[in-house]
Design an enzyme around this catalytic site. Structure first.
Site, mmCIF file in Angstrom:
data_model
loop_
_atom_site.group_PDB
_atom_site.id
_atom_site.type_symbol
_atom_site.label_atom_id
_atom_site.label_comp_id
_atom_site.label_asym_id
_atom_site.label_seq_id
_atom_site.Cartn_x
_atom_site.Cartn_y
_atom_site.Cartn_z
ATOM 1 N N MET A 26 0.834 -1.215 0.000
ATOM 2 C CA MET A 26 0.000 0.000 0.000
ATOM 3 C C MET A 26 0.862 1.255 0.000
ATOM 4 O O MET A 26 1.561 1.544 0.983
ATOM 5 C CB MET A 26 -0.946 -0.009 1.201
ATOM 6 C CG MET A 26 -2.125 -0.949 0.988
ATOM 7 S SD MET A 26 -3.218 -1.030 2.405
ATOM 8 C CE MET A 26 -2.228 -1.962 3.568
ATOM 9 N N THR A 27 0.803 1.966 -1.128
ATOM 10 C CA THR A 27 1.495 3.236 -1.278
ATOM 11 C C THR A 27 1.036 4.199 -0.204
ATOM 12 O O THR A 27 -0.160 4.417 -0.043
ATOM 13 C CB THR A 27 1.145 3.828 -2.663
ATOM 14 O OG1 THR A 27 1.614 2.924 -3.645
ATOM 15 C CG2 THR A 27 1.767 5.176 -2.876
ATOM 16 N N GLN A 101 7.992 -4.132 -2.510
ATOM 17 C CA GLN A 101 7.319 -4.197 -3.808
ATOM 18 C C GLN A 101 8.034 -3.225 -4.746
ATOM 19 O O GLN A 101 7.969 -1.998 -4.573
ATOM 20 C CB GLN A 101 5.834 -3.834 -3.731
ATOM 21 C CG GLN A 101 5.174 -4.136 -5.090
ATOM 22 C CD GLN A 101 3.779 -3.577 -5.270
ATOM 23 O OE1 GLN A 101 3.544 -2.405 -4.998
ATOM 24 N NE2 GLN A 101 2.859 -4.402 -5.732
ATOM 25 N N HIS A 167 5.932 -5.279 -9.165
ATOM 26 C CA HIS A 167 4.569 -4.759 -9.387
ATOM 27 C C HIS A 167 4.265 -4.797 -10.885
ATOM 28 O O HIS A 167 4.609 -3.885 -11.627
ATOM 29 C CB HIS A 167 4.455 -3.341 -8.845
ATOM 30 C CG HIS A 167 3.051 -2.832 -8.726
ATOM 31 N ND1 HIS A 167 1.976 -3.451 -9.336
ATOM 32 C CD2 HIS A 167 2.534 -1.778 -8.053
ATOM 33 C CE1 HIS A 167 0.865 -2.768 -9.042
ATOM 34 N NE2 HIS A 167 1.183 -1.758 -8.269
ATOM 35 N N TYR A 172 0.442 0.008 -14.370
ATOM 36 C CA TYR A 172 1.746 0.672 -14.296
ATOM 37 C C TYR A 172 2.678 0.057 -15.349
ATOM 38 O O TYR A 172 2.250 -0.772 -16.154
ATOM 39 C CB TYR A 172 2.301 0.576 -12.872
ATOM 40 C CG TYR A 172 1.400 1.296 -11.888
ATOM 41 C CD1 TYR A 172 1.308 2.690 -11.896
ATOM 42 C CD2 TYR A 172 0.592 0.591 -10.996
ATOM 43 C CE1 TYR A 172 0.454 3.355 -11.018
ATOM 44 C CE2 TYR A 172 -0.258 1.248 -10.117
ATOM 45 C CZ TYR A 172 -0.326 2.636 -10.131
ATOM 46 O OH TYR A 172 -1.177 3.281 -9.277
#
Ligand SMILES: Cc1cc2nc3c(=O)[nH]c(=O)nc-3n(C[C@H](O)[C@H](O)[C@H](O)COP(=O)(O)O)c2cc1C
Length: 368
Positions: A26-27, A101, A167, A172
């Site tokens: 989680m960013t 990640q 990721h 992305y």
């Protein structure tokens, strides 16, 4: 204990986990100038102390000019590595396990219009909406990006992380190579089939594998959906899914992290005369590799709505357990429930259901 099968150990190469719960990446955008500081160290340490099996960090970016779309996303190079070393030491001090990640945001823009590093890396210069917003990556950019991922992988191992996750999901950079809308290249990095468009990911996995050696677990996160494009699909059938996965399996992936917004949704409901297998279930069945499921575990609502302000109530784990006991997946990633409550796994293990907390949007604004 009713959930006892989720509290059995799991082993993947050198990675030994005490239970099946993974903290989803989680960013948090709370690493000033890209350097994880003591607040970030404390945040991960808290989850390790309360029994999370494996922590996957927020996305942390490789060394490319435009690898991130917000300044305070943590780097995974240069001075940031000392901050990550402290995170690893703190998590290990609590007996936890942790994987970074590794990320590159590709063509996806962040919220701040004043933060627009250039040149952006995109397979065909196209945004997720299909608009021309830049130049296609030159071969040298592709080679340099792969090298940057491999360097990050080598650093992850050197810093003492227990595994790493790439990721490859949500639209992305890596996923932009997978998706036919954003990858319209006619050279060897593109192609009509998803198997051909998986070449970038496969070459990247090969380089990462070479950097970490044979025994270090490499996880690849995939999704069909993209940020803002929830009906997008890289594989429309089980056969296409096999075609997608094969190059990455051959390149040395150890486990797939299969991102859905709701883990209970059937991936190919028409297949096999009506199958309720989810994305992880199909990936595991077709790849023969272990899989992680994710998406609204223990919560009533899904996470994109969370960004629009929707809160979620605690929800039953019965269907999760049914699928796990059937052998659909090996590990279960939990995002928002663990963002809100560092002790979520411990409470579940101890059956303290009355203490499970609702998720509120405000929880995303603090690093606790
Ligand atoms: C605040 C926030 C930040 C996220 N950042 C990332 C990220 O950096 N990388 C990623 O793969 N997924 C990211 N996600 C998606 C989560 O990993 C997870 O797949 C999603 O939240 C669904 O799980 P949940 O319903 O348990 O929250 C993020 C989700 C949230 C809520």
């Amino acid at each position: 204990m009713p959930l006892s099968s989720l509290f059995t150990p799991f082993q993947l190469k050198s990675l030994h986990l005490p239970n099946r719960f993974v903290m989803a990446p989680m960013t948090r955008v709370m690493s000033p100038g890209g350097i994880p500081d003591q607040r970030v160290v404390d945040y991960y340490e808290r989850r390790a102390r309360h029994g999370v099996g494996l922590i996957v960090t927020e996305g942390t970016v490789v060394e490319r000019p435009a690898s991130k779309n917000e300044a305070n996303i943590p780097n995974f190079y240069g001075d940031a590595l000392a901050g990550w070393a402290k995170v690893v030491a703190a998590v290990h001090g609590e007996g936890g396990k942790i994987a970074p990640q590794i990320w590159h945001t590709g063509a996806v823009l962040g919220q701040n219009p004043n933060y627009r590093p250039q040149p952006m890396d995109m397979p065909s210069g196209l945004s997720l909406g299909g608009k021309a917003v830049g130049e296609p990556m030159a071969d040298a950019d592709i080679a340099d990006s792969i090298a940057a991922f491999a360097r990050a992988a080598g650093d992850a191992k050197r810093l003492g992380f227990d595994a790493l996750e790439l990721h490859g999901a949500h639209g992305y950079l890596i996923d932009e190579f997978f998706w036919s809308r954003t990858n319209q290249r006619t050279d060897t990095w593109g192609g009509e089939t998803i198997g051909e468009r998986a070449r970038f990911a496969a070459e990247l996995v090969k380089a990462v594998r070479a950097a970490v050696g044979p025994d270090f677990p490499v996880i690849l996160r995939l999704s069909q959906w993209k940020s803002g494009h929830y009906d997008a699909r890289n594989a429309a059938t089980p056969a296409e899914l096999s075609d997608w996965l094969k190059p990455m399996i051959d390149a040395g992936v150890d486990m797939f992290h299969c991102s859905q917004r709701r883990f209970w949704e059937a991936e190919f409901p028409e297949a096999d005369g009506g199958s309720d297998l989810n994305f992880a279930g199909w990936v595991r069945k077709l790849s023969g590799l272990p899989a992680i499921t994710v998406g609204s575990v223990g919560l009533s609502g899904e996470f994109i709505a969370a960004f629009r302000g929707e809160s979620s109530q605690p929800a039953s784990l019965d269907d999760l357990l049914r699928r796990f006991d059937r052998g659909d997946f090996d590990l279960v990633a939990v995002g928002r429930a663990l963002l809100t409550d560092p002790a979520w796994v411990e409470k579940v293990r101890e059956g303290r259901t009355a203490e499970l907390m609702a998720f509120q949007q405000a929880d995303m604004g603090r690093l606790y």
